[in-house]
Write an enzyme that holds these catalytic residues in place. Sequence first.
Site, PDB file in Angstrom:
ATOM      1  N   ASN A  14       0.770  -1.066  -0.038  1.00 62.03           N
ATOM      2  CA  ASN A  14       0.014  -0.076   0.012  1.00 62.03           C
ATOM      3  C   ASN A  14       0.991   1.460   0.023  1.00 62.03           C
ATOM      4  O   ASN A  14       1.632   1.215   0.879  1.00 62.03           O
ATOM      5  CB  ASN A  14      -0.797  -0.041   1.268  1.00 62.03           C
ATOM      6  N   HIS A  47       0.938   6.128   1.688  1.00 59.12           N
ATOM      7  CA  HIS A  47       1.589   7.237   2.623  1.00 59.12           C
ATOM      8  C   HIS A  47       2.775   7.626   1.771  1.00 59.12           C
ATOM      9  O   HIS A  47       3.349   8.776   2.590  1.00 59.12           O
ATOM     10  CB  HIS A  47       1.845   6.562   4.079  1.00 59.12           C
ATOM     11  N   HIS A  69      -5.583   3.618  -1.676  1.00 60.59           N
ATOM     12  CA  HIS A  69      -6.864   3.805  -1.193  1.00 60.59           C
ATOM     13  C   HIS A  69      -7.151   5.368  -1.503  1.00 60.59           C
ATOM     14  O   HIS A  69      -6.450   6.235  -1.279  1.00 60.59           O
ATOM     15  CB  HIS A  69      -6.817   3.964   0.252  1.00 60.59           C
ATOM     16  N   ARG A  77      -9.176   8.013  -0.914  1.00 63.17           N
ATOM     17  CA  ARG A  77     -10.179   8.634   0.140  1.00 63.17           C
ATOM     18  C   ARG A  77     -10.977   9.589  -0.415  1.00 63.17           C
ATOM     19  O   ARG A  77     -10.742  10.334  -1.214  1.00 63.17           O
ATOM     20  CB  ARG A  77      -9.298   9.122   1.242  1.00 63.17           C
ATOM     21  N   ARG A 131      -7.015  12.958   0.693  1.00 61.33           N
ATOM     22  CA  ARG A 131      -5.924  13.084   1.776  1.00 61.33           C
ATOM     23  C   ARG A 131      -4.776  12.802   1.363  1.00 61.33           C
ATOM     24  O   ARG A 131      -3.595  13.342   1.817  1.00 61.33           O
ATOM     25  CB  ARG A 131      -6.215  12.822   3.115  1.00 61.33           C
ATOM     26  N   GLU A 168      -8.700   0.775  -3.073  1.00 63.78           N
ATOM     27  CA  GLU A 168      -9.580   0.691  -1.757  1.00 63.78           C
ATOM     28  C   GLU A 168     -10.324   1.948  -1.906  1.00 63.78           C
ATOM     29  O   GLU A 168      -9.905   3.022  -2.159  1.00 63.78           O
ATOM     30  CB  GLU A 168      -8.449   0.784  -0.560  1.00 63.78           C
ATOM     31  N   THR A 193      -8.553   3.651   9.073  1.00 63.96           N
ATOM     32  CA  THR A 193      -9.756   3.081   9.034  1.00 63.96           C
ATOM     33  C   THR A 193      -9.778   2.408  10.204  1.00 63.96           C
ATOM     34  O   THR A 193      -9.077   1.261  10.705  1.00 63.96           O
ATOM     35  CB  THR A 193      -9.572   1.964   7.830  1.00 63.96           C
ATOM     36  N   GLU A 209     -11.212  -9.233   3.035  1.00 63.22           N
ATOM     37  CA  GLU A 209      -9.829  -8.704   3.662  1.00 63.22           C
ATOM     38  C   GLU A 209     -10.236  -8.711   5.164  1.00 63.22           C
ATOM     39  O   GLU A 209     -10.935  -7.643   5.513  1.00 63.22           O
ATOM     40  CB  GLU A 209      -9.382  -7.437   3.055  1.00 63.22           C
ATOM     41  N   HIS A 261      -3.935  -4.364   7.896  1.00 61.84           N
ATOM     42  CA  HIS A 261      -3.858  -2.995   8.543  1.00 61.84           C
ATOM     43  C   HIS A 261      -3.084  -3.267   9.949  1.00 61.84           C
ATOM     44  O   HIS A 261      -3.256  -4.211  10.616  1.00 61.84           O
ATOM     45  CB  HIS A 261      -5.216  -2.785   8.990  1.00 61.84           C
TER      46      HIS A 261
HETATM   47  C1  LIG Z   1      -8.182   0.358   4.587  1.00 61.67           C
HETATM   48  C2  LIG Z   1      -6.938   0.079   5.335  1.00 61.67           C
HETATM   49  O1  LIG Z   1      -6.692  -0.481   6.247  1.00 61.67           O
HETATM   50  C3  LIG Z   1      -6.149   1.247   5.156  1.00 61.67           C
HETATM   51  O2  LIG Z   1      -4.914   0.529   4.327  1.00 61.67           O
HETATM   52  C4  LIG Z   1      -5.737   2.455   4.571  1.00 61.67           C
HETATM   53  O3  LIG Z   1      -6.113   2.218   3.085  1.00 61.67           O
HETATM   54  C5  LIG Z   1      -4.495   3.284   4.734  1.00 61.67           C
HETATM   55  O4  LIG Z   1      -4.928   4.366   4.607  1.00 61.67           O
HETATM   56  P1  LIG Z   1      -5.365   5.133   5.608  1.00 61.67           P
HETATM   57  O5  LIG Z   1      -3.912   5.267   6.565  1.00 61.67           O
HETATM   58  O6  LIG Z   1      -5.900   6.547   5.089  1.00 61.67           O
HETATM   59  O7  LIG Z   1      -6.381   4.469   6.729  1.00 61.67           O
HETATM   60  N1  LIG Z   2      -5.946  -2.595   3.712  1.00 61.75           N
HETATM   61  C1  LIG Z   2      -4.579  -2.396   4.596  1.00 61.75           C
HETATM   62  C2  LIG Z   2      -3.689  -1.944   3.851  1.00 61.75           C
HETATM   63  O1  LIG Z   2      -3.735  -1.783   2.895  1.00 61.75           O
HETATM   64  C3  LIG Z   2      -2.531  -1.358   4.581  1.00 61.75           C
HETATM   65  O2  LIG Z   2      -2.707  -0.984   5.800  1.00 61.75           O
HETATM   66  P1  LIG Z   2      -1.503  -0.147   6.778  1.00 61.75           P
HETATM   67  O3  LIG Z   2      -0.592  -1.227   6.682  1.00 61.75           O
HETATM   68  O4  LIG Z   2      -1.101   0.830   6.059  1.00 61.75           O
HETATM   69  O5  LIG Z   2      -2.086  -0.290   8.055  1.00 61.75           O
END
Ligand SMILES: CC(=O)[C@@H](O)[C@H](O)COP(=O)(O)O
Ligand SMILES: NCC(=O)COP(=O)(O)O
Length: 263
Positions: free
Chosen positions: A14, A17, A50, A52, A56, A77, A108, A158, A198
């Site tokens: 993911n 960030h 994701h 949003r 953001r 996402e 989330t 998930e 997560h």
């Molecule tokens: C859905 C989730 O678990 C998260 O991965 C999210 O996509 C990360 O982005 P946020 O830190 O904005 O929640």
């Molecule tokens: N769906 C969870 C994800 O994509 C990553 O979550 P995180 O490791 O950023 O908390």
Amino acid sequence: MTSFPLRPQRLGVNIDHVATVRNARGGSDPDPVRAALLAQAAGADGITAHLREDRRHIRDRDLSRLRAELSIPLNMEMAATEEMVAIATSLRPHACCLVPERREEVTTEGGLDVAAQETVLSSRVARLRDAGIRVSLFIDPDAEQIAAATRIGAAVVELHTGAYAEAGDEEGQFRELARLARGATLAASMGLEVHAGHGLTYDNVTPVAARPEIVELNIGHFLIGQAIFDGLPAVIRHMKGLMAHARVRPQENADPQSDDDGE
Ligand SMILES: CC(=O)[C@@H](O)[C@H](O)COP(=O)(O)O
Ligand SMILES: NCC(=O)COP(=O)(O)O
């Protein structure tokens, strides 16, 4: 007990960030698409981003560039809103993971309450599916939610690992891991593909990676943070190594009280 190596588990990276850092200054660096391509080259099995509602971190243009430039699957996402379904059906990523969203949350906070919104969700899932998108639902590992996910035609669930990752002590972690294990077993027995994610880190990934039913982990915040110190390719390789190691002796590694920390 005899143990057999399990099939490899996929790592979805993911990259949200990277965009968070970029947006902090409003320019174009660091570029989340560049990070995704680097992750792909380092062995990531998929990229998760994701979009949003408040944009953001990831923005619409990031997603269209990811869709055009990646050769590994893109998992978008998104909240289950009309706006997001329209974007997804036009973008056609490999997969969409429907997540709950609250504008004021930092991240989330819980899983999607599928059971409470079956009618509206089933029509949105159907539209995504009709566009050729694999639909996943980000849920807590609860029997009621898993059954509802099956009823509305999702291909994947998930399981939200946040409660496990944030459990303050060993007892809480053990309890949450047992809940995840029950959820994973139930979901797989109902024909769902099972993913998890997560809050996963080097320190807590092993028991989750060892669950045989869980075929994909999505990890972001920790990997991007750790990349500041070690570089993204090294961090992805290390995480994939931990995941592979966890699946060599799954019975032992699935036990959070085991002495083997997967290192
Ligand atoms: C859905 C989730 O678990 C998260 O991965 C999210 O996509 C990360 O982005 P946020 O830190 O904005 O929640
Ligand atoms: N769906 C969870 C994800 O994509 C990553 O979550 P995180 O490791 O950023 O908390």
